[in-house]
Scaffold this motif. Structure first.
Motif, short mmCIF file in Angstrom:
data_model
loop_
_atom_site.label_atom_id
_atom_site.label_comp_id
_atom_site.label_asym_id
_atom_site.label_seq_id
_atom_site.Cartn_x
_atom_site.Cartn_y
_atom_site.Cartn_z
N GLY A 139 0.17 31.39 37.00
CA GLY A 139 -1.21 31.85 37.12
C GLY A 139 -1.55 32.91 36.11
N LEU A 140 -2.76 33.46 36.22
CA LEU A 140 -3.23 34.53 35.34
C LEU A 140 -2.78 35.88 35.90
CD1 LEU A 140 -6.94 33.34 35.03
CD2 LEU A 140 -5.12 32.93 33.37
N GLY A 141 -2.49 36.83 35.01
CA GLY A 141 -2.07 38.15 35.45
C GLY A 141 -2.71 39.25 34.63
N LEU A 142 -2.82 40.43 35.23
CA LEU A 142 -3.38 41.60 34.55
C LEU A 142 -2.26 42.59 34.30
CD1 LEU A 142 -6.39 42.29 33.86
CD2 LEU A 142 -6.36 43.80 35.86
N LEU A 166 5.89 39.31 34.80
CA LEU A 166 5.65 38.74 33.47
C LEU A 166 6.26 37.34 33.35
CD1 LEU A 166 6.29 41.92 31.30
CD2 LEU A 166 4.09 40.89 31.88
N ASP A 167 7.41 37.12 33.97
CA ASP A 167 8.01 35.78 33.97
C ASP A 167 7.11 34.77 34.67
OD1 ASP A 167 10.22 36.66 32.59
OD2 ASP A 167 11.55 36.76 34.33
N ALA A 168 6.50 35.20 35.77
CA ALA A 168 5.61 34.30 36.51
C ALA A 168 4.40 33.91 35.65
CB ALA A 168 5.15 34.97 37.81
N ILE A 169 3.87 34.88 34.89
CA ILE A 169 2.75 34.58 34.00
C ILE A 169 3.20 33.61 32.90
CG2 ILE A 169 1.10 35.53 32.35
CD1 ILE A 169 1.21 38.16 33.95
N LEU A 174 -6.06 40.72 30.52
CA LEU A 174 -5.81 39.53 31.32
C LEU A 174 -4.92 38.61 30.50
CD1 LEU A 174 -6.47 37.97 33.94
CD2 LEU A 174 -8.36 36.89 32.68
N LEU A 175 -3.83 38.14 31.11
CA LEU A 175 -2.82 37.38 30.37
C LEU A 175 -2.58 36.02 31.01
CD1 LEU A 175 -0.26 40.31 29.96
CD2 LEU A 175 -1.95 39.54 28.27
N SER A 176 -2.18 35.08 30.17
CA SER A 176 -1.88 33.74 30.64
C SER A 176 -0.88 33.08 29.72
CB SER A 176 -3.15 32.89 30.70
OG SER A 176 -2.85 31.54 31.02
N GLU A 227 4.64 33.76 23.99
CA GLU A 227 4.94 33.22 25.33
C GLU A 227 3.75 33.36 26.26
OE1 GLU A 227 8.84 34.11 27.10
OE2 GLU A 227 9.33 35.12 25.22
N ILE A 228 3.01 34.44 26.10
CA ILE A 228 1.76 34.61 26.84
C ILE A 228 0.68 35.04 25.86
CG2 ILE A 228 2.82 35.16 29.07
CD1 ILE A 228 2.45 38.08 28.54
N GLU A 229 -0.58 34.87 26.24
CA GLU A 229 -1.67 35.24 25.35
C GLU A 229 -2.76 35.98 26.12
OE1 GLU A 229 -4.44 31.53 24.60
OE2 GLU A 229 -2.32 30.92 24.34
N VAL A 230 -3.57 36.71 25.38
CA VAL A 230 -4.65 37.49 25.97
C VAL A 230 -5.85 36.57 26.22
CG1 VAL A 230 -6.30 39.37 25.61
CG2 VAL A 230 -3.91 39.63 24.88
N VAL A 231 -6.43 36.68 27.42
CA VAL A 231 -7.63 35.94 27.78
C VAL A 231 -8.81 36.91 27.75
CG1 VAL A 231 -8.78 34.56 29.54
CG2 VAL A 231 -6.29 34.39 29.24
N GLU A 232 -9.78 36.66 26.88
CA GLU A 232 -10.93 37.55 26.77
C GLU A 232 -11.99 37.18 27.80
OE1 GLU A 232 -10.99 40.12 25.01
OE2 GLU A 232 -9.42 39.81 23.49
#
Length: 302
Positions: free
Chosen positions: A237-240, A229-232, A167-169, A254-259
């Motif tokens: 929003g959050l993306g998988l 990926l650009d939208a994330i 899950l990315l944000s 630019e994006i990070e992992v959400v645990e």
């Protein structure tokens, strides 16, 4: 034998897109190529190519004939290689590869570049498309697929590796909305989905060792990897996403992992070939080379 020669020339005309390029490839004149195609059309009593002085377009009958010719020629070449197995004969021809467009760079380009240094007489036609490819109907030699499970008895399936699903944000989104702790929290967040389905499909997650499905009113859905990926990264929003696709953006920050409390399933990277009694040597060579390239990649890259 003349029919086989005509079929080979016809395939090269279709693959290269013109009589002139096919003639150069086969070291003959365009007139000779045209004569062979004319003979083929007369023997079949059907128009295979519509051509003018400037353009050439394959007919529907020509497309079906090309697909059959390619399968037949590949089988003949594979049979000849299996009998002769002459190491002095340089493999040649075209390999048609289909893959999700997110894997084109750098994974497949790395493999293609290094492969063609070893086998300069082999060309690669790379089809990047996130929709499932009919590898038999579209005469694809090799397909690369991302899936949690891949089962199809009509195909030859080889697992190359696994990649983590995460899950990315963007940091900006988490600053504004906070970080979800579990799957239930996701219903209070803006969720983006990568999907070829019109309304987005679902997200897989693990519960008691079984794959479950999460669905919601998606904030945004697309079937294009870079746009997703650009939208994330913009904080929409959050993306998988599989990490093999998103790794560079995570490493850049630019994006990070959400645990989450729940685990997410790993995604297999599969090499798929249409079932054949004999696989052309150039295809088996590339399949082995790609497997070796993936094996040598650092674990952090997948």
């Amino acid at each position: 034998m003349d029919k086989l020669r005509n079929m080979r020339l016809f395939c090269r005309v279709v693959e290269l897109g013109s009589f002139v390029r096919a003639a150069k490839d086969q070291n003959v004149s365009p007139t000779i190529v045209g004569r062979h195609i004319d003979n083929l059309e007369k023997s079949l009593a059907v128009r295979l190519l519509n051509r003018t002085t400037r353009t050439m377009e394959i007919t529907e009958a020509g497309r079906r004939y090309y697909e059959g010719c390619k399968r037949l020629i590949d089988q003949i070449e594979a049979l000849e290689h299996s009998v002769a197995d002459d190491p002095s004969t340089l493999p040649s021809g075209i390999i048609k590869v289909a893959a999700p467009e997110g894997l084109g760079t750098p994974l497949l380009l790395d493999a293609i570049e290094s492969f063609q240094h070893i086998h300069p007489n082999i060309s690669v036609d790379l089809l990047l498309d996130n929709n499932p490819t009919d590898i038999v109907g579209e005469t694809v030699d090799i397909a690369i697929r991302l899936a949690t499970v891949l089962e199809d008895s009509s195909l030859i399936v080889r697992k190359l590796t696994e990649t983590r699903l995460r899950l990315l944000s963007s940091p900006r989104y988490l600053e504004r909305h906070g970080s979800p702790r579990n799957i239930g929290d996701l219903r209070h967040h803006d969720c983006l989905n990568f999907s070829t389905e019109r309304y987005g499909g679902n997200w897989p997650y693990l519960s008691n060792g079984k794959i479950r499905k999460f669905n919601t009113d998606w904030k945004f859905v697309t079937n294009h990897t870079q746009t997703y990926l650009d939208a994330i990264s913009r904080g929409i929003g959050l993306g998988l996403s599989p990490m093999i696709v998103a790794r560079s953006l995570v490493q850049s920050g630019e994006i990070e992992v959400v645990e989450l409390d729940e685990e997410l399933p790993d995604v297999g990277v599969f090499l798929v070939l249409p079932y054949r009694d004999l696989i052309p040597k150039r295809v088996s060579l590339f399949a082995d080379h790609l497997a070796q390239v993936v094996k040598q990649k650092p674990e952090a890259d997948v």
